[in-house]
Design an enzyme around this catalytic site. Structure first.
Site, short mmCIF file in Angstrom:
data_model
loop_
_atom_site.label_atom_id
_atom_site.label_comp_id
_atom_site.label_asym_id
_atom_site.label_seq_id
_atom_site.Cartn_x
_atom_site.Cartn_y
_atom_site.Cartn_z
N ALA A 1 38.88 40.13 33.61
CA ALA A 1 39.71 41.18 34.21
C ALA A 1 39.24 41.47 35.63
CB ALA A 1 39.67 42.45 33.37
N ASP A 2 37.94 41.54 35.84
CA ASP A 2 37.39 41.74 37.18
C ASP A 2 37.68 40.54 38.08
OD1 ASP A 2 35.42 44.24 37.49
OD2 ASP A 2 35.31 43.53 35.43
N ILE A 3 37.42 39.35 37.56
CA ILE A 3 37.63 38.15 38.37
C ILE A 3 39.10 37.99 38.73
CG2 ILE A 3 37.51 35.62 38.32
CD1 ILE A 3 34.96 35.96 36.60
#
Length: 413
Positions: free
Chosen positions: A180-182
């Site tokens: 999700a961050d990437i």
């Protein structure tokens, strides 16, 4: 360069001449700004004095005898670090000075924090109308959840990914990296590049970009979301299987696992020939992919019993001979020893003053004329504080006054 045209030098990267002010930390923002740095931009990493980016202390593991965590090292190359106290007005004024000369600003503080500091888009746009200002947050800047904190595993759960990840009937699992961050970092990079292009070709001004981890996860549902819209039935966990292609999954072998992707009828014929099971192509239950999907359980059981009798290497050799896409399951050691990784320059190393030789994945963006580069090791905390202040026009006396006021912290080698 703030909106001015330039001619690219083939060795400098497509973003050479652009300055990025990076007020982000942890993963989504730093992953975005690392990509911009790989593309040639000058990235100034703004960090809290004395502690810096939280990921610096996320260890073990770390490299050698250094205090730098492997996590931090993975996403902060091609940057210079300034230790700047944004909680102090003197520090915020330095930030405004840096922002006036920047092309891009990236931040991922909680929603509203930059406005509280008078460092929001409206504040900085006034001093630099060309600034592209990208904010990354968990849920975005509006909506009923905009105030909530966000962590990757929560995003994977709320965004639908964990409902389709894991084995049927067992506990949901997250994808093994913080996707999700990437993903948000990738969307931020795309948005920034689009805004820069629009600035150059259109309005000649910058704009605000709002990126959320949650939005990215929802967008990544793609065909799984479409399957739900088409049927009204939410997809469920299937392990490594595919909802509309069979066989397309991992099978146990005598000594491991083999993964196959039989994505067409020609490949189905080749798959059966490789196993000396041409009879399966004549079986009406498995004649077409639609038939195989309808009779998945029967075919899965049959193939599981068949493939477990083979050694993994034996199967891979057969599938290669018959042009069937297949692989064993590689761990990190396997990945970075493969000839393809070496040929594509995806295993890179850089020397660090305290950590020694630091290995890292290369950039997946390959350009014919303006290649990506790894020019600088992940910086030590505040390593470039006085250097960057001097470049911004601060004399020695003013820099000393900022240090005495705890607005900045000098580098402690």
């Amino acid at each position: 360069m703030t909106g001015e045209a330039r001619e690219a030098d083939g060795d400098d990267g497509p973003l050479d001449g652009l300055t990025v002010l990076d007020a982000s930390r942890v993963l989504a923002g730093p992953f975005c700004t690392m990509q911009l740095g790989d593309l040639g931009a000058e990235v100034i990493k703004v960090e809290r004095p004395h502690t810096g980016d939280q990921t610096r202390s996320w260890q073990p593991p770390s490299y050698g005898d250094s205090d730098e965590s492997a996590y931090y090292m993975s996403i902060n190359r091609n940057k210079r670090s300034i230790a700047l106290n944004l909680a102090a007005e003197e520090g915020r004024e330095v930030f405004r000075t840096l922002a006036r000369e920047a092309d891009v600003l990236v931040e991922n503080f909680r929603v509203g924090k930059m406005d509280d500091w008078n460092l929001g888009y409206a504040d900085l746009h006034e001093g630099n109308p060309n600034l592209v200002y990208c904010s990354i947050s968990g849920y975005g800047e509006w909506g009923p959840d905009s105030h909530r904190p966000a962590y990757d595993i929560i995003m994977q759960a709320e965004g639908g990914l964990m409902s389709i990840t894991g084995e049927e009937g067992r506990t949901p699992v997250r994808v093994g990296v913080a996707i999700a961050d990437i993903g948000a970092g990738m969307y931020a990079t795309q948005g920034i590049l689009a805004a820069l292009l629009e600035r150059e070709l259109g309005s000649t001004e910058g704009q605000k970009i709002d990126i959320s981890l949650f939005d990215g996860q929802v967008a990544w549902m793609t065909y799984m979301a479409s399957n739900y819209f088409a049927t009204g039935d939410p997809p469920t966990r299937m392990g490594s299987k595919h909802p509309t292609i069979v066989p397309y999954q991992a099978f146990e072998t005598a000594d491991g696992y083999v993964v196959v992707a039989v994505g067409s009828e020609n490949l189905w014929a080749n798959f059966c020939a490789a196993l000396d099971r041409e009879d399966l192509t004549d079986d009406t239950r498995f004649a077409t992919n639609e038939d195989r999907v309808a009779n998945r359980e029967a075919l899965d059981s049959l193939l599981a019993d068949e493939l477990v009798e083979y050694a993994t290497d034996e199967l891979l050799a057969l599938f290669d001979e018959y042009d069937v896409p297949a692989s064993d399951v590689h761990d990190m050691a396997d990945v970075f020893e493969t000839p393809q990784v070496q040929a594509r320059d995806m295993h890179r190393e850089i020397e660090h003053p305290t950590a020694g030789t630091v290995a890292m994945p290369g950039s997946p963006m390959h350009f014919s004329g303006t290649p990506t580069t790894i020019r600088h090791y992940p910086p030590r905390l505040g390593e470039h504080t006085t250097e960057l202040l001097a470049e911004a026009g601060y004399d020695d006396a003013t820099i000393r006054a900022l240090i005495d006021a705890d607005a900045v912290a000098p580098f402690d080698d």
